[in-house]
Structure formats: C-alpha cells, structure tokens
Scaffold this active site. Structure first.
Site, short mmCIF file in Angstrom:
data_model
loop_
_atom_site.label_atom_id
_atom_site.label_comp_id
_atom_site.label_asym_id
_atom_site.label_seq_id
_atom_site.Cartn_x
_atom_site.Cartn_y
_atom_site.Cartn_z
N GLU A 70 18.87 32.54 10.84
CA GLU A 70 20.18 31.98 11.18
C GLU A 70 20.92 31.37 9.86
OE1 GLU A 70 21.05 28.32 14.18
OE2 GLU A 70 19.96 29.80 14.70
N ASP A 71 19.86 30.71 9.16
CA ASP A 71 20.15 29.80 8.03
C ASP A 71 20.00 30.26 6.60
OD1 ASP A 71 21.34 28.11 9.82
OD2 ASP A 71 19.38 26.71 9.91
#
Length: 183
Positions: A70-71
């Site tokens: 996600e990051d």
C-alpha cells in the site's frame, strides 16, 4: 525437527520480514509531531499481536508486511515469492486499493471487514489498536480535532465488523472507544 531448530527457523523467517519492511519503509515517517520512523508502526502492531498471545508465524509475517504494498514500491508478486502464498493472501486482504478515492477505501474497509479471514482480522484489529493509541498520544500534523474524532468513529465501525475474532484485542479496542466516548 527439535524445538531449537524450529525456533531458529521461525526467527530467521520473521527477521527476513522485518528486514524487508525496514528496507521498503526506510525513508518514510509517521505523521506525528516527532516524525517517528514508519517501521516503528508494523513492529508495534506485531508487538500488540504477540502481547495478546498470537504466535501464528504467517500472521506475524503479514503484520510486519501489511503496509508495504500500500505504501511502498513492494508488489504482491514480490511478497508471494519471498514469503509465500498464504502470507501474501493475508497482506492482500488488508491492503487498500490506493487507486480508489479515500472515502471509498474507508467505506470498503467497513463493508468488507466481516468477510476477511481470521488471520487478516487479527492484523486489522492490531493495526487499529496501534493507530488509535497513536492518535490518543498525539494528533498528526495538520489534523483537526474533528478529523481525529471522525477517525475514531470510522475505526469503531470497522472494528464492530471484526467482532468475534479475538477477545483480548477486542477488549483493548472497547477500552479505547470508551475512553474516547465513541459508541
């Protein structure tokens, strides 16, 4: 396999995850006023699980890796090749689709929480505990009191749909929501 060998194997696999996440998150900081190194987050979430008695290696691997896709530039394919199909599956279950608008991602977290695997629910509960405790400790940069309140209310809706997963984690969350007067 004797206990020492299995403990050694466990530690090797777990440390490989911590190292992978540390490399991926190396330049990231939390939004708190101290700009805490981001890697403190997955390690802290893992600690919440182990403190609650969770010893499932796949869950502990997934919690360390839970924000990498996600990051960071990590991919599901990379996680699967390095850590296996089951760990990748758990990470996939707890990863938001960043191509969607933020409000849609938040809505989907509430809607999909109850359908997650038991392992993914453990990761979600511990992640929420860490984030809520962090929010209690200090308000992130550029967050208003209203935004903090909205986060607590939204997190409660997600956690309500994770009920029946783990009494210890749910009790911690109930205490946090009580402290914040979130019903």
């Amino acid at each position: 396999m004797d206990q020492t060998a299995s403990t050694g194997d466990f530690l090797k696999v777990y440390t490989k995850c911590v190292n992978f996440a540390a490399v991926k998150h190396r330049n990231q900081r939390r939004l708190d006023t101290d700009e805490t190194p981001y890697i403190n987050h997955p390690i802290g979430v893992a600690y919440i699980l182990t403190d609650a008695g969770i010893t499932d290696l796949e869950v502990l691997q997934a919690v360390i890796l839970h924000d990498t896709v996600e990051d960071t530039d990590a991919t599901f394919e990379e996680i699967e090749s390095l850590f296996g199909t089951n760990v990748c599956s758990i990470v996939r279950e707890v990863t938001d689709d960043k191509s969607l608008p933020k409000q849609e991602r938040k809505r989907l977290q509430i809607e999909r929480a109850s359908g997650k695997s038991h392992q993914a629910k453990l990761v979600k509960l511990a992640d929420k505990i860490y984030n809520l405790r962090d929010l209690q400790r200090c308000k992130p940069k550029n967050w208003t009191d209203d935004r903090c309140r909205e986060y607590f209310c939204w997190a409660k809706k997600v956690c309500d749909n994770l009920k029946g997963t783990n009494n210890t984690l749910e009790s911690i969350l109930d205490d946090i929501f009580r402290q914040e007067n979130v019903n």
